[in-house]
Structures are given as C-alpha cells and as structure tokens.
Design a protein around this motif. Structure first.
Motif, mmCIF file in Angstrom:
data_model
loop_
_atom_site.group_PDB
_atom_site.id
_atom_site.type_symbol
_atom_site.label_atom_id
_atom_site.label_comp_id
_atom_site.label_asym_id
_atom_site.label_seq_id
_atom_site.Cartn_x
_atom_site.Cartn_y
_atom_site.Cartn_z
ATOM 1 N N TRP A 26 0.837 -1.189 0.000
ATOM 2 C CA TRP A 26 0.000 0.000 0.000
ATOM 3 C C TRP A 26 0.880 1.251 0.000
ATOM 4 C CZ3 TRP A 26 1.178 -2.515 4.503
ATOM 5 C CH2 TRP A 26 1.734 -1.745 5.523
ATOM 6 N N GLY A 27 0.271 2.384 -0.302
ATOM 7 C CA GLY A 27 0.902 3.681 -0.051
ATOM 8 C C GLY A 27 1.783 4.225 -1.141
ATOM 9 N N GLY A 28 2.251 3.375 -2.072
ATOM 10 C CA GLY A 28 3.130 3.873 -3.113
ATOM 11 C C GLY A 28 4.514 4.195 -2.588
ATOM 12 N N ASN A 29 5.438 4.378 -3.503
ATOM 13 C CA ASN A 29 6.827 4.688 -3.155
ATOM 14 C C ASN A 29 6.952 6.173 -2.849
ATOM 15 O OD1 ASN A 29 9.594 5.163 -3.125
ATOM 16 N ND2 ASN A 29 10.004 3.620 -4.693
ATOM 17 N N ALA A 30 7.464 6.500 -1.668
ATOM 18 C CA ALA A 30 7.597 7.907 -1.277
ATOM 19 C C ALA A 30 8.503 8.684 -2.219
ATOM 20 C CB ALA A 30 8.142 8.000 0.160
ATOM 21 N N ALA A 31 9.405 7.978 -2.911
ATOM 22 C CA ALA A 31 10.316 8.634 -3.844
ATOM 23 C C ALA A 31 9.706 8.776 -5.231
ATOM 24 C CB ALA A 31 11.621 7.847 -3.936
ATOM 25 N N GLY A 32 8.465 8.311 -5.383
ATOM 26 C CA GLY A 32 7.780 8.466 -6.653
ATOM 27 C C GLY A 32 7.927 7.295 -7.600
ATOM 28 N N GLY A 33 8.706 6.267 -7.223
ATOM 29 C CA GLY A 33 8.885 5.101 -8.082
ATOM 30 C C GLY A 33 7.881 4.019 -7.765
ATOM 31 N N SER A 34 8.096 2.836 -8.309
ATOM 32 C CA SER A 34 7.189 1.721 -8.092
ATOM 33 C C SER A 34 7.767 0.773 -7.054
ATOM 34 C CB SER A 34 6.971 0.967 -9.411
ATOM 35 O OG SER A 34 8.202 0.476 -9.902
ATOM 36 N N GLY A 54 4.595 0.993 1.466
ATOM 37 C CA GLY A 54 4.535 0.156 2.644
ATOM 38 C C GLY A 54 4.117 -1.261 2.278
ATOM 39 N N PHE A 55 4.571 -2.219 3.064
ATOM 40 C CA PHE A 55 4.059 -3.574 2.861
ATOM 41 C C PHE A 55 3.967 -4.283 4.200
ATOM 42 C CE2 PHE A 55 8.509 -4.849 2.944
ATOM 43 C CZ PHE A 55 8.491 -6.157 3.421
ATOM 44 N N SER A 56 2.997 -5.188 4.291
ATOM 45 C CA SER A 56 2.878 -6.032 5.467
ATOM 46 C C SER A 56 3.230 -7.447 5.072
ATOM 47 C CB SER A 56 1.465 -5.968 6.056
ATOM 48 O OG SER A 56 0.520 -6.530 5.160
ATOM 49 N N PHE A 57 3.829 -8.160 6.020
ATOM 50 C CA PHE A 57 4.328 -9.519 5.803
ATOM 51 C C PHE A 57 3.859 -10.334 7.001
ATOM 52 C CE2 PHE A 57 7.565 -12.775 6.450
ATOM 53 C CZ PHE A 57 7.881 -13.217 5.170
ATOM 54 N N ARG A 58 2.882 -11.184 6.777
ATOM 55 C CA ARG A 58 2.337 -11.972 7.885
ATOM 56 C C ARG A 58 2.571 -13.451 7.604
ATOM 57 N NH1 ARG A 58 -3.578 -11.000 10.326
ATOM 58 N NH2 ARG A 58 -2.411 -9.262 11.251
ATOM 59 N N ARG A 59 3.446 -14.028 8.402
ATOM 60 C CA ARG A 59 3.781 -15.442 8.281
ATOM 61 C C ARG A 59 3.114 -16.166 9.447
ATOM 62 N NH1 ARG A 59 7.272 -18.817 5.646
ATOM 63 N NH2 ARG A 59 8.375 -20.374 6.893
ATOM 64 N N GLU A 60 2.157 -17.056 9.123
ATOM 65 C CA GLU A 60 1.349 -17.689 10.149
ATOM 66 C C GLU A 60 1.634 -19.183 10.219
ATOM 67 O OE1 GLU A 60 -2.522 -16.195 8.842
ATOM 68 O OE2 GLU A 60 -2.397 -14.706 10.460
ATOM 69 N N ASN A 61 0.916 -19.865 11.113
ATOM 70 C CA ASN A 61 1.218 -21.277 11.388
ATOM 71 C C ASN A 61 1.167 -22.151 10.148
ATOM 72 O OD1 ASN A 61 1.684 -21.002 14.153
ATOM 73 N ND2 ASN A 61 -0.491 -21.135 14.636
ATOM 74 N N ASP A 62 0.266 -21.863 9.218
ATOM 75 C CA ASP A 62 0.159 -22.727 8.033
ATOM 76 C C ASP A 62 1.301 -22.525 7.045
ATOM 77 O OD1 ASP A 62 -0.632 -20.216 7.279
ATOM 78 O OD2 ASP A 62 -2.444 -20.844 6.221
ATOM 79 N N HIS A 63 2.183 -21.539 7.299
ATOM 80 C CA HIS A 63 3.376 -21.351 6.466
ATOM 81 C C HIS A 63 4.605 -22.078 7.020
ATOM 82 C CE1 HIS A 63 1.087 -17.537 5.517
ATOM 83 N NE2 HIS A 63 1.396 -17.935 4.296
ATOM 84 N N GLN A 112 7.052 1.187 6.546
ATOM 85 C CA GLN A 112 6.492 2.459 6.120
ATOM 86 C C GLN A 112 6.816 2.687 4.640
ATOM 87 O OE1 GLN A 112 4.546 4.289 8.152
ATOM 88 N NE2 GLN A 112 4.851 2.571 9.564
ATOM 89 N N PRO A 113 5.981 3.447 3.906
ATOM 90 C CA PRO A 113 6.321 3.789 2.521
ATOM 91 C C PRO A 113 7.686 4.450 2.432
ATOM 92 C CG PRO A 113 4.047 4.357 2.978
ATOM 93 C CD PRO A 113 4.657 3.962 4.296
ATOM 94 N N GLY A 114 8.451 4.085 1.397
ATOM 95 C CA GLY A 114 9.785 4.620 1.212
ATOM 96 C C GLY A 114 10.877 3.783 1.851
ATOM 97 N N THR A 115 10.493 2.694 2.481
ATOM 98 C CA THR A 115 11.475 1.831 3.138
ATOM 99 C C THR A 115 12.313 1.083 2.101
ATOM 100 O OG1 THR A 115 10.171 1.521 5.148
ATOM 101 C CG2 THR A 115 11.725 -0.229 4.588
ATOM 102 N N VAL A 116 13.619 0.947 2.405
ATOM 103 C CA VAL A 116 14.510 0.094 1.619
ATOM 104 C C VAL A 116 15.116 -0.920 2.594
ATOM 105 C CG1 VAL A 116 16.520 -0.052 0.114
ATOM 106 C CG2 VAL A 116 15.013 1.950 -0.001
ATOM 107 N N LEU A 117 14.914 -2.192 2.306
ATOM 108 C CA LEU A 117 15.270 -3.255 3.245
ATOM 109 C C LEU A 117 15.974 -4.382 2.505
ATOM 110 C CD1 LEU A 117 14.835 -4.645 6.092
ATOM 111 C CD2 LEU A 117 12.706 -5.552 5.135
#
Length: 310
Positions: A26-34, A54-63, A112-117
C-alpha cells in the motif's frame, strides 16, 4: 551459470515473496517510483531487497512447514522503518540496526512507505555449525555500526554491478560478517556467564583446528583443561553436539573446496578439510546430501546450489 539463474526481479520475485507469507502492499513509493523486489540466490545465502510503498508480511502457522522454515532471516534497514511482532514481542527496526527472525515462528511485520530493506536468509544448521545459538535470535534487534554498513554495501554490489563470480566472493564476505555479528551478539547476552565463555572457547578451538584430522572432543577438552563429560555438557540442549560441530565445519570447508577448486582431487580435499581419508568424506557427504562428493561437484557445476550444511 547465467545471471538469470541467480537474480530475480519484478513480478516473479514478488511471487517468491508471496510464497513465504500473506503480503499486502500500500501507499506507493515515497520517492515516486514503483514497488520493487530483487532476489539473489547464492551458494549459502539468499538475499532479498525491497523498496517502494509500505508492505505487510504476515507469516502464520500454516506457512511454517515450508522450505523457508529452516532459515534465519537477518535484516538490514537502509531507509525507513519496520515494525514486527513475533513470540509476543514487538521490535521497531530503524536504519543502522540489524534484526533477526526465525522463519519457523509466526511473524507479523510492516514497513512504512519509502522503506529500503535487505534481508539475508541463512540456514539454521549452517549458523549452528559456526557456534551461533539461533534459539535466542527470534525478534532480536541491535546496533551493528560499520559492520552493518559494510554488509549493505556488499549486497548493493551483488544486486547492481557484480558478475556471477564476483557475487559469490561477496556472498562469502557477507556470510562471515553475519556470523561475526551474530556471534558477538550471542556473547553479549551472556558476557558474565563462565560456562558460555568456555563454550565460546571450544568453538574457537574448532574454528582454528578443524582441518587437523586428530581434532576430537578429547583434544578440545584437554585444551580447555576440562573433562570430556563437562565439554559435552556445554553443548547439551544447545543444538548440534561437539562431534557434529566438528563434522559440519569440515563438511562446509570440503564443500567450498569442491566448488572453488575444480582441479583438486577428492582425496586431497578430504585431507585439506580434516576428514583424513576419502572414505570418511564420502560417508559424510552421503549422510548429509545423499550423494557422493563427485556427484555434488557435478551438480554445482551445472547450476544446483543446495549447500551441504543447509
């Protein structure tokens, strides 16, 4: 081996991410990219690089029974912020820090949007063979200073400019940095514990002497001025036994020689890695991989990259 075998980008890379967990962007890239994700699969380690909204990453029991569940996730944050919860603890991860999560535990994280990880995945078994207690490393975060900056710079080169051969050299460097960062953190947790210091010394003796065919539990106990029973007690309930640690360290060294020294005979590799005989190396590789060292070498040469210590 072509670069396409090692690096994945775009939609196919997102598919790899979706295989690990429930993912939402969600939220798009804060730097204007994809939104962008890159993946690099090495001989020992897999690197993931995400930038964008921004992105959410939910790893649950079935994974938790998938192929990723045998790995430790080790994260470097270049920019932005990541918040993650696992085992009931919440970690806020900021630039200049590293964070670790066991992939066999549920994780709920978001950026958060704009994160580089950048995230490195390393097998538990390999880390434990190097004396890292992975049980303590779920949901941990701490400052890593210049080591963090160095690892991120090496990862940048892998993703952007390195040839395949150069990338494998950089991979080895990142792996050693990660092991060093984790080992230092492990020691800091129990810095006043005499037992832990003795265990660390035993691991140092393995690292310094595993190529000596005579190295065994008795030799290590004698060097420590301790009994064999006491030495066994140092490692009981903390992952691999002392004999397994020695074996795995030798196997990892033999693996690298099989990959990087194609002109070396199997007999020479057996002696250089501490096995002492070709038969002992053969039995170990059969036990760990189900194939002979020669077959393993052929598979690596044709693109297979399943490390012996995974």
């Amino acid at each position: 081996m072509s670069m396409g075998d090692l690096r994945t980008e775009g939609r196919s890379a997102f598919d790899d991410l979706y295989a690990m967990a429930e993912v939402m962007l969600w939220g798009g890239n804060a730097a204007g990219g994809s939104d962008d994700i890159q993946i690099w699969r090495g001989r020992r380690m897999t690197l993931y690089r995400y930038s964008g909204g921004g992105f959410s990453f939910r790893r649950e029991n079935d994974h938790l029974s998938d192929e990723f569940a045998t790995n430790l996730s080790f994260g470097f944050l270049h920019r932005g912020e990541l918040t993650a919860t696992s085992d009931g603890q919440t970690l806020v991860h900021r630039p200049g820090q590293v964070a670790t999560f066991r992939m066999d535990r549920p994780i709920d994280s978001r950026t958060q949007p704009g994160t580089v990880l950048t995230v490195a995945h390393l097998p538990f078994r390999f880390l434990e063979s190097r004396g890292v207690d992975t049980r303590q490393l779920n949901g941990q975060g701490w400052e890593a200073g210049v080591l963090c900056d160095t690892a991120m710079s090496m990862a940048d080169r892998i993703f952007n400019v390195a040839t395949d051969d150069e990338a494998f050299v950089l991979e080895a460097g990142i792996v050693e940095l990660v092991v060093g960062i984790l080992a230092a953190h492990d020691s800091d947790l129990l810095v006043d514990d005499v037992t832990e210091k003795t265990r660390a010394r035993a691991m140092q003796l393995i690292d310094e002497n595993y190529t000596d065919v005579e190295l065994d539990a008795d030799r290590i106990a004698a060097a420590l001025g301790a009994s064999r029973r006491y030495l066994y007690g140092l490692f009981e309930g903390r992952g691999p036994s002392i004999a397994t640690l020695i074996r795995d360290r030798r196997a990892a060294h033999a693996e690298q020689l099989l990959i990087n020294e194609p002109t070396f005979s199997i007999r020479r590799i057996a002696h250089l890695s501490g096995f002492g005989s070709e038969d002992r190396l053969l039995r170990t590789f059969k036990q760990l991989t189900g194939e002979s060292p020669s077959a393993y070498r052929r598979r690596i040469a044709t693109g297979g990259r399943v490390p012996v210590s995974s």
